[in-house]
Design a protein around this motif. Structure first.
Motif, PDB file in Angstrom:
ATOM      1  N   LEU A   1       0.889  -1.168   0.055  1.00  0.00           N
ATOM      2  CA  LEU A   1       0.053  -0.137  -0.025  1.00  0.00           C
ATOM      3  C   LEU A   1       0.821   1.322  -0.017  1.00  0.00           C
ATOM      4  CD1 LEU A   1      -3.012  -0.909   2.276  1.00  0.00           C
ATOM      5  CD2 LEU A   1      -2.624  -0.986  -0.116  1.00  0.00           C
ATOM      6  N   ALA A   2       2.122   1.166   0.707  1.00  0.00           N
ATOM      7  CA  ALA A   2       2.895   2.186   0.728  1.00  0.00           C
ATOM      8  C   ALA A   2       3.410   2.699  -0.607  1.00  0.00           C
ATOM      9  CB  ALA A   2       4.087   2.268   1.688  1.00  0.00           C
ATOM     10  N   ALA A   3       3.410   1.721  -1.565  1.00  0.00           N
ATOM     11  CA  ALA A   3       3.925   1.932  -2.651  1.00  0.00           C
ATOM     12  C   ALA A   3       3.188   2.799  -3.814  1.00  0.00           C
ATOM     13  CB  ALA A   3       4.152   0.593  -3.705  1.00  0.00           C
ATOM     14  N   HIS A   4       1.582   3.229  -3.289  1.00  0.00           N
ATOM     15  CA  HIS A   4       0.818   3.811  -4.100  1.00  0.00           C
ATOM     16  C   HIS A   4       1.162   5.386  -3.628  1.00  0.00           C
ATOM     17  CE1 HIS A   4      -1.813   0.897  -5.490  1.00  0.00           C
ATOM     18  NE2 HIS A   4      -1.706   0.332  -4.435  1.00  0.00           N
ATOM     19  N   PHE A   5       2.104   6.007  -2.914  1.00  0.00           N
ATOM     20  CA  PHE A   5       2.494   7.099  -2.234  1.00  0.00           C
ATOM     21  C   PHE A   5       3.979   7.495  -2.523  1.00  0.00           C
ATOM     22  CE2 PHE A   5      -0.939   5.566   0.482  1.00  0.00           C
ATOM     23  CZ  PHE A   5      -1.921   6.302   0.045  1.00  0.00           C
ATOM     24  N   PRO A   6       4.200   8.780  -2.715  1.00  0.00           N
ATOM     25  CA  PRO A   6       5.569   9.133  -2.481  1.00  0.00           C
ATOM     26  C   PRO A   6       6.294   8.713  -1.064  1.00  0.00           C
ATOM     27  CG  PRO A   6       4.214  11.046  -3.278  1.00  0.00           C
ATOM     28  CD  PRO A   6       3.373  10.071  -2.761  1.00  0.00           C
ATOM     29  N   ASP A   7       7.573   8.399  -1.038  1.00  0.00           N
ATOM     30  CA  ASP A   7       8.136   8.232   0.251  1.00  0.00           C
ATOM     31  C   ASP A   7       8.027   9.350   1.145  1.00  0.00           C
ATOM     32  OD1 ASP A   7       8.866   5.317  -0.664  1.00  0.00           O
ATOM     33  OD2 ASP A   7      10.716   6.374  -1.434  1.00  0.00           O
ATOM     34  N   HIS A   8       7.806   8.909   2.334  1.00  0.00           N
ATOM     35  CA  HIS A   8       7.947  10.321   3.325  1.00  0.00           C
ATOM     36  C   HIS A   8       8.318   9.398   4.662  1.00  0.00           C
ATOM     37  CE1 HIS A   8       6.747  13.722   5.508  1.00  0.00           C
ATOM     38  NE2 HIS A   8       6.456  14.157   4.294  1.00  0.00           N
ATOM     39  N   ARG A   9       9.124  10.105   5.239  1.00  0.00           N
ATOM     40  CA  ARG A   9      10.014   9.312   6.346  1.00  0.00           C
ATOM     41  C   ARG A   9       8.992   9.700   7.600  1.00  0.00           C
ATOM     42  NH1 ARG A   9      14.105  12.893   7.334  1.00  0.00           N
ATOM     43  NH2 ARG A   9      14.538  11.727   9.334  1.00  0.00           N
ATOM     44  N   SER A  10       7.987  10.417   7.561  1.00  0.00           N
ATOM     45  CA  SER A  10       7.174  10.410   9.019  1.00  0.00           C
ATOM     46  C   SER A  10       5.877   9.809   8.563  1.00  0.00           C
ATOM     47  CB  SER A  10       6.886  12.101   9.056  1.00  0.00           C
ATOM     48  OG  SER A  10       5.870  12.622   8.197  1.00  0.00           O
ATOM     49  N   ALA A  11       5.783   8.782   7.576  1.00  0.00           N
ATOM     50  CA  ALA A  11       4.633   8.045   7.431  1.00  0.00           C
ATOM     51  C   ALA A  11       4.349   7.339   8.917  1.00  0.00           C
ATOM     52  CB  ALA A  11       4.767   7.144   6.330  1.00  0.00           C
ATOM     53  N   ARG A  12       3.252   7.637   9.248  1.00  0.00           N
ATOM     54  CA  ARG A  12       2.899   6.764  10.679  1.00  0.00           C
ATOM     55  C   ARG A  12       2.120   5.587  10.455  1.00  0.00           C
ATOM     56  NH1 ARG A  12       0.687  11.166  14.487  1.00  0.00           N
ATOM     57  NH2 ARG A  12      -1.148  11.109  13.074  1.00  0.00           N
ATOM     58  N   GLN A  13       0.989   5.722   9.763  1.00  0.00           N
ATOM     59  CA  GLN A  13       0.111   4.786   9.472  1.00  0.00           C
ATOM     60  C   GLN A  13      -0.472   4.801   8.054  1.00  0.00           C
ATOM     61  OE1 GLN A  13      -1.105   6.981  11.999  1.00  0.00           O
ATOM     62  NE2 GLN A  13      -0.895   5.820  13.832  1.00  0.00           N
ATOM     63  N   ILE A  14      -1.063   3.577   7.502  1.00  0.00           N
ATOM     64  CA  ILE A  14      -1.878   3.754   6.119  1.00  0.00           C
ATOM     65  C   ILE A  14      -3.296   3.431   6.755  1.00  0.00           C
ATOM     66  CG2 ILE A  14      -2.380   2.785   4.127  1.00  0.00           C
ATOM     67  CD1 ILE A  14       0.651   2.676   3.537  1.00  0.00           C
ATOM     68  N   TYR A  15      -4.448   4.112   6.411  1.00  0.00           N
ATOM     69  CA  TYR A  15      -5.612   3.501   6.568  1.00  0.00           C
ATOM     70  C   TYR A  15      -6.079   2.989   5.581  1.00  0.00           C
ATOM     71  CZ  TYR A  15      -5.029   5.822  10.920  1.00  0.00           C
ATOM     72  OH  TYR A  15      -4.491   6.380  12.400  1.00  0.00           O
ATOM     73  N   ASP A  16      -6.673   1.838   5.573  1.00  0.00           N
ATOM     74  CA  ASP A  16      -7.565   1.202   4.423  1.00  0.00           C
ATOM     75  C   ASP A  16      -8.962   1.249   4.501  1.00  0.00           C
ATOM     76  OD1 ASP A  16      -8.125  -0.385   2.339  1.00  0.00           O
ATOM     77  OD2 ASP A  16      -6.882  -2.287   2.682  1.00  0.00           O
ATOM     78  N   VAL A  17      -9.708   1.997   3.685  1.00  0.00           N
ATOM     79  CA  VAL A  17     -11.053   2.093   4.103  1.00  0.00           C
ATOM     80  C   VAL A  17     -11.912   1.486   3.051  1.00  0.00           C
ATOM     81  CG1 VAL A  17     -12.690   4.210   4.441  1.00  0.00           C
ATOM     82  CG2 VAL A  17     -10.518   4.644   4.551  1.00  0.00           C
ATOM     83  N   ASP A  18     -12.821   0.873   3.833  1.00  0.00           N
ATOM     84  CA  ASP A  18     -13.833   0.071   2.972  1.00  0.00           C
ATOM     85  C   ASP A  18     -15.247   0.823   3.209  1.00  0.00           C
ATOM     86  OD1 ASP A  18     -15.171  -2.017   1.938  1.00  0.00           O
ATOM     87  OD2 ASP A  18     -15.846  -3.128   3.709  1.00  0.00           O
ATOM     88  N   ILE A  19     -15.689   1.320   1.778  1.00  0.00           N
ATOM     89  CA  ILE A  19     -16.753   2.378   1.698  1.00  0.00           C
ATOM     90  C   ILE A  19     -18.059   1.403   1.623  1.00  0.00           C
ATOM     91  CG2 ILE A  19     -17.812   4.152   0.348  1.00  0.00           C
ATOM     92  CD1 ILE A  19     -14.789   4.586  -0.619  1.00  0.00           C
ATOM     93  N   ASP A  20     -18.981   1.845   2.700  1.00  0.00           N
ATOM     94  CA  ASP A  20     -20.478   1.005   2.497  1.00  0.00           C
ATOM     95  C   ASP A  20     -21.549   2.118   2.093  1.00  0.00           C
ATOM     96  OD1 ASP A  20     -21.292   2.561   4.843  1.00  0.00           O
ATOM     97  OD2 ASP A  20     -20.376   0.890   5.859  1.00  0.00           O
ATOM     98  N   LEU A  21     -20.991   3.575   1.956  1.00  0.00           N
ATOM     99  CA  LEU A  21     -22.127   4.593   1.470  1.00  0.00           C
ATOM    100  C   LEU A  21     -21.299   5.696   0.916  1.00  0.00           C
ATOM    101  CD1 LEU A  21     -25.136   5.365   1.475  1.00  0.00           C
ATOM    102  CD2 LEU A  21     -24.856   6.421   3.644  1.00  0.00           C
ATOM    103  N   VAL A  22     -21.818   6.397  -0.222  1.00  0.00           N
ATOM    104  CA  VAL A  22     -21.285   7.628  -0.573  1.00  0.00           C
ATOM    105  C   VAL A  22     -22.464   8.613  -0.509  1.00  0.00           C
ATOM    106  CG1 VAL A  22     -20.349   8.940  -2.621  1.00  0.00           C
ATOM    107  CG2 VAL A  22     -19.728   6.586  -2.100  1.00  0.00           C
ATOM    108  N   GLN A  23     -22.030   9.798   0.118  1.00  0.00           N
ATOM    109  CA  GLN A  23     -23.081  10.791  -0.030  1.00  0.00           C
ATOM    110  C   GLN A  23     -22.728  12.084  -0.572  1.00  0.00           C
ATOM    111  OE1 GLN A  23     -25.959  11.415   3.355  1.00  0.00           O
ATOM    112  NE2 GLN A  23     -25.069  13.499   3.513  1.00  0.00           N
ATOM    113  N   THR A  24     -23.555  12.618  -1.469  1.00  0.00           N
ATOM    114  CA  THR A  24     -23.292  14.189  -1.999  1.00  0.00           C
ATOM    115  C   THR A  24     -24.256  15.159  -1.395  1.00  0.00           C
ATOM    116  OG1 THR A  24     -24.465  13.710  -4.118  1.00  0.00           O
ATOM    117  CG2 THR A  24     -22.043  13.233  -4.017  1.00  0.00           C
ATOM    118  N   SER A  25     -23.911  16.226  -1.223  1.00  0.00           N
ATOM    119  CA  SER A  25     -24.662  17.406  -0.550  1.00  0.00           C
ATOM    120  C   SER A  25     -24.420  18.572  -1.327  1.00  0.00           C
ATOM    121  CB  SER A  25     -25.026  17.433   0.681  1.00  0.00           C
ATOM    122  OG  SER A  25     -23.959  17.679   1.135  1.00  0.00           O
TER     123      SER A  25
END
Length: 180
Positions: A106-130
């Motif tokens: 997953l980190a390979a999707h981003f530019p390297d950053h030495r202060s990367a602390r976590q990656i959050y992997d989000v599974d979406i069950d609803l999208v809303q626009t307003s």
């Protein structure tokens, strides 16, 4: 009027990719609700129901602590230019730390950053626009250089020491499991 959708189509994905910042909302069973602005090149839409974002070192670490207790997450974008719109994704998220099995992939999707602390992997069950009619017009100038300057002035050990001092517990005292 708000509209709900089961996933992100191409138009919503493009809307997300065009925004320079987003907001993250999480909450534990008790204590404070957290809403954090995020920027830099730290978010990727991997599919109609999946987003990942890299969390960089900050003064707090509420999201990680909240997700250990309740793994729900809301992400929000709003247009400060052109067409008014607010877009929210609702779902659940898992936290990855450096050294976890999926981190490198997953980190390979981003530019390297030495202060990367976590990656959050989000599974979406609803999208809303307003509408976003009350969101003001604002002009993007650039990303701030403050984070990179801070990182450039620190060794890897200094960054980890900061995590131990500032990021191992939420403001409500909940653990975050950030590595030291």
């Amino acid at each position: 009027m708000a509209k709900q959708f089961p996933d992100l189509d191409d138009a919503k994905r493009k809307f997300i990719e065009d925004q320079h910042m987003f907001f993250v909302g999480t909450a534990a069973a008790d204590g404070r609700v957290n809403i954090s602005p995020k920027g830099m090149d730290s978010l990727r839409v991997l599919g109609p129901n999946r987003i990942i974002w890299m969390n960089l070192t900050g003064s707090g670490n509420e999201t990680a602590g909240h997700l250990l207790e309740i793994n729900r997450m809301t992400l929000m974008w709003c247009s400060f230019t052109t067409r008014p719109m607010i877009l929210r994704t609702y779902g659940t998220a898992r936290t990855l730390h450096i050294g976890d099995d999926d981190w490198d992939e997953l980190a390979a999707h981003f530019p390297d950053h030495r202060s990367a602390r976590q990656i959050y992997d989000v599974d979406i069950d609803l999208v809303q626009t307003s509408c976003g009619y009350a969101v003001p017009f604002m002009e993007y100038q650039s990303d701030r250089e403050t984070m990179q300057k801070w990182v450039d002035g620190k060794s890897d050990d200094d960054i980890r020491a900061y995590w131990v001092e500032k990021n191992q517990h939420t403001i409500d005292g909940k653990p975050t499991q950030v590595p030291s």
